[in-house]
Design an enzyme around this catalytic site. Structure first.
Site, PDB file in Angstrom:
ATOM      1  NE  ARG A  60      -2.610   1.024   3.380  1.00 15.14           N
ATOM      2  CZ  ARG A  60      -2.528   0.209   4.442  1.00 15.14           C
ATOM      3  NH1 ARG A  60      -3.026  -1.010   4.390  1.00 15.14           N
ATOM      4  NH2 ARG A  60      -1.959   0.603   5.563  1.00 15.14           N
ATOM      5  CE1 TYR A  64     -16.774  14.560 -13.606  1.00 14.25           C
ATOM      6  CE2 TYR A  64     -16.083  13.802 -11.440  1.00 14.25           C
ATOM      7  CZ  TYR A  64     -16.428  13.527 -12.742  1.00 14.25           C
ATOM      8  OH  TYR A  64     -16.436  12.235 -13.184  1.00 14.25           O
ATOM      9  CG  ASP A 111     -11.044  18.933 -10.822  1.00 13.53           C
ATOM     10  OD1 ASP A 111     -10.201  18.729 -11.718  1.00 13.53           O
ATOM     11  OD2 ASP A 111     -12.044  18.214 -10.650  1.00 13.53           O
ATOM     12  CE  LYS A 118     -12.207  12.117 -16.768  1.00 10.30           C
ATOM     13  NZ  LYS A 118     -12.674  13.132 -15.858  1.00 10.30           N
TER      14      LYS A 118
HETATM   15  C1  LIG Z   1     -13.466  13.002 -14.708  1.00  9.80           C
HETATM   16  C2  LIG Z   1     -13.250  14.140 -13.806  1.00  9.80           C
HETATM   17  C3  LIG Z   1     -12.977  13.937 -12.461  1.00  9.80           C
HETATM   18  C4  LIG Z   1     -13.022  12.578 -11.810  1.00  9.80           C
HETATM   19  O1  LIG Z   1     -12.030  11.731 -12.206  1.00  9.80           O
HETATM   20  P1  LIG Z   1     -12.179  10.135 -12.178  1.00  9.80           P
HETATM   21  O2  LIG Z   1     -10.781   9.725 -12.467  1.00  9.80           O
HETATM   22  O3  LIG Z   1     -13.156   9.786 -13.250  1.00  9.80           O
HETATM   23  O4  LIG Z   1     -12.659   9.759 -10.825  1.00  9.80           O
HETATM   24  C5  LIG Z   1     -12.727  15.031 -11.670  1.00  9.80           C
HETATM   25  N1  LIG Z   1     -12.764  16.260 -12.176  1.00  9.80           N
HETATM   26  C6  LIG Z   1     -13.025  16.510 -13.461  1.00  9.80           C
HETATM   27  C7  LIG Z   1     -13.049  17.915 -13.950  1.00  9.80           C
HETATM   28  C8  LIG Z   1     -13.294  15.457 -14.325  1.00  9.80           C
HETATM   29  O5  LIG Z   1     -13.593  15.702 -15.600  1.00  9.80           O
END
Ligand SMILES: *Cc1c(COP(=O)(O)O)cnc(C)c1O
Length: 392
Positions: free
Chosen positions: A58, A112, A184, A209
């Site tokens: 971990r 989000y 974010d 992403k």
């Molecule tokens: C997809 C996304 C997330 C979440 O990410 P995951 O890896 O799918 O949990 C957070 N913030 C934004 C802006 C996103 O587009």
């Protein structure tokens, strides 16, 4: 850190590849582990659960350490990075790292959707009150900071609607009031918006992403400055968070091409966005690099480029007309997520979520991710779709 320096594209090639971890292997390989064996009890007792020391699965192996290291190196001013099994896990732990019962959180209204859910469900149960604010508030955020305000969460540009926030102004106010700032930064990545340099304390990526970039792994990261790194480390360990080594490997491999991929996403995305803007069926294109996008001038001031994700609004028509348009596209996939090499089209309805201010849409909205296909094919595809759109 290897700290070899160099410009951005050079650093992205070299970041996180410490020789003592990789033994010279170019792409840090997958080290899978739960148990790690010690030579004797003395060695076991001398070990600590820190990056760079094999201790227990971990706590990670060179596969995860290399990616975390690379993300830290790409974020000027950062003290460290923790990895997570998804972006949402990173958001949740980053918030839990800074909030306590009785605290108030200022959350951008364009966040989000799952971020909102975490606040409205989990944080509310923990006794943390979330106050949503207008993404265009800028230094007006000062008026919302009260005795109990402990953190400000920003997402710029916002999900679905792409408002660009004045992050430096918000951070200046937050710092003067002793309030933590979380961002974010999934849309821009540290390559297009170096967040900690702009004043952010904790910057979060859904690496799912653009970092992974090939739509084949779930991964999240949180990078902190020196003030917040101890808290982040403690919280992520307490919540048992670590990315799987196979997914961390895919993230580290994807990262090496992030610079060139983003440049192509930007160029193709802008071509499609500018073309869309001139179509009679299109009411508005919400792309941070185009003037119709709220906060465009802040994007021009603060960002080093654009990625390939934006939205546009149609003139008139129904949700069924919009679905028919999307269904008819040949080169756009229909599905969640984005940041991979392929183009995607998604119907989105921010009016269902947005309250501050209440979303005033011009018509049905579609979010596009522009992938690495030839943009002329994408434009031809959209042209056919729009030609069949009924309009107002
Ligand atoms: C997809 C996304 C997330 C979440 O990410 P995951 O890896 O799918 O949990 C957070 N913030 C934004 C802006 C996103 O587009």
């Amino acid at each position: 850190m290897s700290e070899k320096g160099g410009r951005r594209d050079t650093r992205i090639v070299q970041a996180g590849r410490r020789k003592q971890w990789t033994q010279g292997i170019v792409s840090p390989p997958v080290w899978r582990a739960s148990t790690i064996l010690f030579d004797n009890v003395a060695a076991l007792e001398a070990a600590t659960p820190d990056d760079g020391i094999l201790y227990y699965g971990r706590q990670g192996t060179p596969t995860q350490w290399a990616l975390a290291d690379a993300l830290t190196e790409l974020e000027p001013g950062a003290a460290g990075t923790r990895l997570f099994g998804s972006g949402v896990a990173g958001i949740a732990v980053a918030l839990m790292a800074v909030l306590n019962p009785g605290d108030e959180l200022l959350m951008v209204d364009s966040a989000y959707a799952p971020t909102r859910i975490f606040c409205n469900d989990v944080l509310a149960r923990m006794g943390v009150k979330t106050i949503y604010y207008d993404p265009l508030i800028g230094d007006g955020i000062a008026g919302l900071i009260g005795e109990r305000t402990r953190a400000i969460f920003v997402e710029s540009p916002g999900s679905l609607t792409f408002e660009v926030q004045d992050v430096p102004a918000i951070c200046r106010v937050a710092k003067s009031r002793g309030v933590a700032t979380l961002l974010d930064n999934t849309w821009a990545t540290p390559l297009l918006f170096p967040a900690i340099q702009a004043g952010i304390d904790l910057t979060i990526l859904s690496c799912t992403k653009y970092v992974v970039g090939h739509a084949d792994a779930m991964l999240g990261s949180v990078t902190a400055n020196a003030d917040y790194w101890p808290q982040l480390l403690k919280a992520s360990r307490a919540f048992g968070q670590q990315a799987a080594p196979d997914d961390a490997f895919l993230g580290a491999r994807g990262l090496r091409t992030l610079g060139v991929r983003l440049r192509q996403h930007e160029a193709s995305g802008l071509r499609v966005a500018r073309w869309l803007k001139d179509q009679p069926q299109v009411a508005r294109v919400l792309h941070p690099a185009l003037p119709d996008c709220p906060g465009h001038e802040i994007w021009a001031r603060d960002f080093l480029g654009a990625s390939g994700l934006f939205s546009f609004e149609l003139k008139g028509g129904s949700a069924a007309d919009r679905a028919a348009l999307i269904d008819g596209l040949d080169h756009f996939g229909i599905g969640y997520s984005w940041g991979g090499f392929e183009s995607l089209a998604l119907p989105v309805d921010p009016q269902r979520l947005r309250r501050i201010p209440r979303w005033q849409g011009e018509g049905p909205m579609i979010r596009l991710h522009i992938g690495l296909e030839d943009p002329d094919d994408l434009i031809e595809d959209l042209a056919l779709g729009l030609a069949g759109y009924p309009g107002p």
